[in-house]
Design a protein around this motif. Structure first.
Motif, PDB file in Angstrom:
ATOM      1  N   GLU A  28      52.176  -9.886  22.538  1.00 45.29           N
ATOM      2  CA  GLU A  28      51.859  -8.711  23.621  1.00 45.29           C
ATOM      3  C   GLU A  28      50.625  -9.010  24.356  1.00 45.29           C
ATOM      4  O   GLU A  28      50.101  -8.547  25.311  1.00 45.29           O
ATOM      5  CB  GLU A  28      51.862  -7.674  22.597  1.00 45.29           C
ATOM      6  N   VAL A  29      49.423  -9.527  23.475  1.00 43.05           N
ATOM      7  CA  VAL A  29      48.131 -10.004  24.084  1.00 43.05           C
ATOM      8  C   VAL A  29      48.384 -10.987  25.023  1.00 43.05           C
ATOM      9  O   VAL A  29      47.858 -10.668  26.064  1.00 43.05           O
ATOM     10  CB  VAL A  29      47.268 -10.214  22.636  1.00 43.05           C
ATOM     11  N   ALA A  30      49.271 -11.899  24.662  1.00 46.65           N
ATOM     12  CA  ALA A  30      49.300 -12.974  25.809  1.00 46.65           C
ATOM     13  C   ALA A  30      49.976 -12.362  26.978  1.00 46.65           C
ATOM     14  O   ALA A  30      49.663 -12.831  28.170  1.00 46.65           O
ATOM     15  CB  ALA A  30      50.294 -14.147  25.330  1.00 46.65           C
ATOM     16  N   ARG A  31      51.027 -11.338  26.903  1.00 41.27           N
ATOM     17  CA  ARG A  31      51.680 -10.552  27.985  1.00 41.27           C
ATOM     18  C   ARG A  31      50.553 -10.111  28.814  1.00 41.27           C
ATOM     19  O   ARG A  31      50.719 -10.050  30.031  1.00 41.27           O
ATOM     20  CB  ARG A  31      52.560  -9.727  27.492  1.00 41.27           C
ATOM     21  N   GLN A  32      49.520  -9.228  28.215  1.00 40.44           N
ATOM     22  CA  GLN A  32      48.453  -8.717  28.952  1.00 40.44           C
ATOM     23  C   GLN A  32      47.624  -9.665  29.729  1.00 40.44           C
ATOM     24  O   GLN A  32      47.194  -9.306  30.911  1.00 40.44           O
ATOM     25  CB  GLN A  32      47.710  -8.057  27.985  1.00 40.44           C
ATOM     26  N   ALA A  61      36.851  -5.958  24.075  1.00 37.28           N
ATOM     27  CA  ALA A  61      37.615  -4.583  23.976  1.00 37.28           C
ATOM     28  C   ALA A  61      38.521  -4.349  22.694  1.00 37.28           C
ATOM     29  O   ALA A  61      38.714  -3.362  22.318  1.00 37.28           O
ATOM     30  CB  ALA A  61      38.231  -3.944  24.929  1.00 37.28           C
ATOM     31  N   MET A  62      39.175  -5.599  22.501  1.00 38.63           N
ATOM     32  CA  MET A  62      39.998  -5.655  21.547  1.00 38.63           C
ATOM     33  C   MET A  62      39.589  -6.267  20.101  1.00 38.63           C
ATOM     34  O   MET A  62      40.474  -6.158  19.147  1.00 38.63           O
ATOM     35  CB  MET A  62      41.235  -6.787  21.795  1.00 38.63           C
ATOM     36  N   THR A  63      38.365  -5.698  19.968  1.00 36.01           N
ATOM     37  CA  THR A  63      37.677  -6.194  18.492  1.00 36.01           C
ATOM     38  C   THR A  63      38.423  -5.274  17.417  1.00 36.01           C
ATOM     39  O   THR A  63      38.762  -5.876  16.342  1.00 36.01           O
ATOM     40  CB  THR A  63      36.356  -5.941  18.657  1.00 36.01           C
ATOM     41  N   GLU A  64      38.582  -4.180  17.699  1.00 35.71           N
ATOM     42  CA  GLU A  64      38.998  -3.325  16.538  1.00 35.71           C
ATOM     43  C   GLU A  64      40.310  -3.286  16.453  1.00 35.71           C
ATOM     44  O   GLU A  64      40.897  -3.161  15.105  1.00 35.71           O
ATOM     45  CB  GLU A  64      38.751  -1.764  16.982  1.00 35.71           C
ATOM     46  N   TRP A  65      41.155  -3.466  17.474  1.00 34.16           N
ATOM     47  CA  TRP A  65      42.490  -3.768  17.366  1.00 34.16           C
ATOM     48  C   TRP A  65      42.913  -4.980  16.603  1.00 34.16           C
ATOM     49  O   TRP A  65      43.786  -5.041  15.883  1.00 34.16           O
ATOM     50  CB  TRP A  65      43.188  -3.887  18.850  1.00 34.16           C
ATOM     51  N   SER A  66      42.120  -6.274  16.872  1.00 35.07           N
ATOM     52  CA  SER A  66      42.305  -7.217  15.970  1.00 35.07           C
ATOM     53  C   SER A  66      42.016  -7.195  14.638  1.00 35.07           C
ATOM     54  O   SER A  66      42.780  -7.845  13.910  1.00 35.07           O
ATOM     55  CB  SER A  66      41.267  -8.234  16.674  1.00 35.07           C
ATOM     56  N   LEU A  67      40.890  -6.352  14.438  1.00 34.45           N
ATOM     57  CA  LEU A  67      40.655  -6.026  12.757  1.00 34.45           C
ATOM     58  C   LEU A  67      41.795  -5.359  12.285  1.00 34.45           C
ATOM     59  O   LEU A  67      42.466  -5.793  11.075  1.00 34.45           O
ATOM     60  CB  LEU A  67      39.503  -5.114  12.754  1.00 34.45           C
TER      61      LEU A  67
END
Length: 253
Positions: A28-32, A61-67
């Motif tokens: 999904e990250v790749a899709r974005q 911006a995706m640091t917290e999501w990555s964690l």
């Protein structure tokens, strides 16, 4: 000495569903990433700096999501690994079972989490670097501009491939690292290298099959490509890119 899997029915730590879930989230990250890149004219030198800036902001911006995403994956693998050890604990002494339950996996999990966050955030960063490189190629070689533009538009697919590789490699590596932590905590000095025993096993991995490996001496595996070029990598079973092998710990009898 005893191994953890006497009947050898495949990797006892079941992670296929975890890998699928992790791959879906990273894809999904790749899709974005692909949506961001394809929102600009491909190959336009004026767009490249803006694309890079947006992708870098997206990465921050995706640091917290990555964690959060990495934490769930590691926790799920840890649960499966713990279940595997508990299943074989009936054959062990009470003292040994207690040592397994109290194995110091926390440090390994913290290190794995930090590494996963870096890898997840590398997906948009590598895409930004790819767009930058391809745009420069288009400037330097105008005759290939249309071909390079198509390659830029493929950036989302390239990022998705990278995401799937990360998921496949890192779920297996997480399982292997946690297995090692628990095994070493009860005195294990090494493991038996087990492969998936099918036609897709790489030659260097096939040569390692059923060999004893010390935890503190990861082997170096050498493969030869179709062009005759050699590639060497050092690591334990399950810890190398796209590796489907796994360590079967040898533990004190």
């Amino acid at each position: 000495m005893l191994t953890t899997d006497k009947k050898r029915r495949g990797n006892p730590v079941k992670t296929s569903r975890i890998e699928r879930d992790y791959a879906a989230q990273l894809t999904e990250v790749a899709r974005q990433v692909g949506a961001i890149i394809n929102g600009f004219p491909p190959g336009d030198p004026g767009s490249a700096p803006t694309i890079e800036q947006i992708l870098r902001r997206y990465t921050d911006a995706m640091t917290e999501w990555s964690l959060s995403t990495a934490s769930r994956m590691i926790a799920a693998v840890n649960h499966q690994d713990a279940r595997t050890w508990n299943a074989m604990a009936a054959e062990m002494s009470r003292a040994l079972r207690g040592e397994i339950r109290n194995a110091p996996t926390g440090e390994a999990m913290r290190a794995l989490l930090a590494e996963q966050v870096v890898l997840i955030k590398s997906i948009p960063l590598e895409a930004a670097q790819r767009v930058h490189r391809l745009t420069l190629e288009g400037i330097e070689n105008g005759s290939r501009s249309s071909e390079i533009a198509r390659e830029i538009m493929r950036s989302g697919d390239v990022a998705a491939g990278r995401a799937r590789t990360i998921a496949r490699t890192e779920v297996a590596r997480t399982a292997a690292v946690l297995t090692q932590a628990r095994a070493e905590s009860i005195g294990s000095e090494g493991y038996i290298w087990r492969t998936s025993a099918d036609g897709d096993v790489r030659e260097s991995h096939r040569k390692m099959a059923d060999k004893f490996v010390k935890w503190d001496e990861p082997p170096t595996l050498v493969d030869v490509s179709s062009t005759g070029k050699t590639h060497s990598m050092t690591g334990h079973a399950g810890c190398l890119p796209n590796c489907r092998c796994y360590p079967e710990p040898v533990i004190p009898k």
